[in-house]
Scaffold this active site. Sequence first.
Site, PDB file in Angstrom:
ATOM      1  N   ARG A   1       0.786  -1.223   0.000  1.00  0.00           N
ATOM      2  CA  ARG A   1       0.000   0.000   0.000  1.00  0.00           C
ATOM      3  C   ARG A   1       0.819   1.273   0.000  1.00  0.00           C
ATOM      4  O   ARG A   1       0.334   2.309  -0.388  1.00  0.00           O
ATOM      5  CB  ARG A   1      -0.959   0.016   1.203  1.00  0.00           C
ATOM      6  CG  ARG A   1      -2.000  -1.047   1.052  1.00  0.00           C
ATOM      7  CD  ARG A   1      -3.150  -0.910   2.014  1.00  0.00           C
ATOM      8  NE  ARG A   1      -3.871  -2.172   1.978  1.00  0.00           N
ATOM      9  CZ  ARG A   1      -3.678  -3.164   2.817  1.00  0.00           C
ATOM     10  NH1 ARG A   1      -2.818  -3.021   3.808  1.00  0.00           N
ATOM     11  NH2 ARG A   1      -4.331  -4.283   2.687  1.00  0.00           N
ATOM     12  N   VAL A   2       2.058   1.223   0.451  1.00  0.00           N
ATOM     13  CA  VAL A   2       2.823   2.473   0.484  1.00  0.00           C
ATOM     14  C   VAL A   2       4.110   2.412  -0.338  1.00  0.00           C
ATOM     15  O   VAL A   2       4.700   3.435  -0.643  1.00  0.00           O
ATOM     16  CB  VAL A   2       3.179   2.887   1.934  1.00  0.00           C
ATOM     17  CG1 VAL A   2       1.939   3.182   2.722  1.00  0.00           C
ATOM     18  CG2 VAL A   2       4.000   1.820   2.628  1.00  0.00           C
TER      19      VAL A   2
END
Length: 504
Positions: free
Chosen positions: A366-367
């Site tokens: 996600r990052v």
Amino acid sequence: MVKIRPEEISSIIRDQIASYNQDVKSESVGTVLQVGDGIARIYGLNNVMAGELLNFVDGTVGIALNLESDNVGAVLMGSGLGIQEGSSVKATGKIAQIPVGDKFLGRVVDALARPIDGKGAIVADSERLLEAGAPGIIDRRSVYEPMQTGLISVDAMIPIGRGQRELIIGDRQTGKTAVAIDTILNQKGSGVICVYVAVGQKASSVAQIVTTLSEQDAMDYSIVVAENADSPATLQYLAPYTGAALAEYFMYKGKHTLVIYDDLSKQAQAYREMSLLLRRPPGREAFPGDVFYLHSRLLERAAKLSTEKGEGSMTALPIIETQGGDVSAYIPTNVISITDGQIFLSADIFNAGIRPAINVGISVSRVGSAAQVKAMKQVAGKLKLELAQFAELEAFAQFASDLDAATQAQLARGVRLRELLKQPQSAPLSVPDQVATIYTGCNGYLDTLEPSDVRSFLTGLRQYIADNKKEYLDILSNNVLTPEAEELLKEAISEYTEAFLASK
Ligand code: ATP
Ligand code: MG
């Protein structure tokens, strides 16, 4: 007859008064009511703190965990066979701490940071709380530097950033540990300090891992924390916090660190055992109600620190073992919700001979994409798309007998790209090598080769570039695939393809 001389007596008294300097120390002492199964119930420790260390008469150390109205429940860090009912217990007034320092690098320690590799005592620089608080929001900044694993599937499609928490999840024997160890091996020369925490594993597996790390010169920048399957549940429960504390020492000094928790399922089981013995009420799957907190307070300690705090980072790669690929069980869902993405390894893929057995379709980061290097971004987008289309086509191509040329071409491309993602264990690839590999596959240079030749071709090509196209590697050291680099790469591919086909 003895004569008493008053002057003499008064001088003695005066001396005594002058040197009167008594230390007044109060100690909190309790009595063991009951002991067994690694748990002790103690009466009389009224001022003990939660998590405080206790000293038993036989030298065993315990931690006070259950503070009840009439007694204290403590877990023992050791066998505790010498403890008797009615013996005394001293509260130390200290919350559990471990020694930390630079000298821990290259060593194998237990959950109390005591060396277990037979290489002698370790000189510590300071002490850290086992359960330190996680850095707050102001002390952090967002993840922006890449943590390269050396695995093409991960670095290209599920990129991880420094300070991220990425879960490695899969059934038993699907190569979870292999992904983590390859990541450690790939940190050589990057200045990242690695901590590998082994919880509840076979001693032989841990010994094998230490051997691999030593052979590949990776122990110089690594620490192994091991509590094997035969250790008391308490120590298995504590080991991940020990690993985090050791990494924090380096993180707060501005260094980059990587911690691997292998695995948190076993830690949760150890915690369940401890909690049930302490008679805490069991909840779902008989885990205690606070098992979410067990993992969240551990994983929240991973962080990318702000510039004011020195820019250090702690990347966490927790590992979770699933049963029959069931990611919706209690512990897997908990940890999935705490982490910033997961690398999903599946047994079907592993058994089909595709290793690392990463299921790219359901793995996410996600990052990390904010941290992916530019050259990788330039080539990876296409790879992901082609693989996704291939997965879709492959499913229905099994039913169709005659396919049009375009579909056949796409299937042929997909088969070769899947070959391209296969990587042996302990052979992580550098960014320039990965970029060259992906570029070759996505631009159709592998389409004319037999699928079985793809891997040997790519290995040869990378060697050819290292020997003959140093300029390419020089340009890629800035992590950008410039037009000149692309030109050099194309040259290398066509030259090597000729040599490869001629040698056949
Ligand atoms: P466990 O559940 O026992 O902890 P695991 O999921 O950690 O297993 P590993 O021990 O890493 O899995 O790997 C399982 C087996 O697969 C090992 O024998 C390992 O050598 C092999 N293996 C792992 N990765 C690869 C790879 N990339 N290529 C070839 N073999 C591999
Ligand atoms: Mg393993």
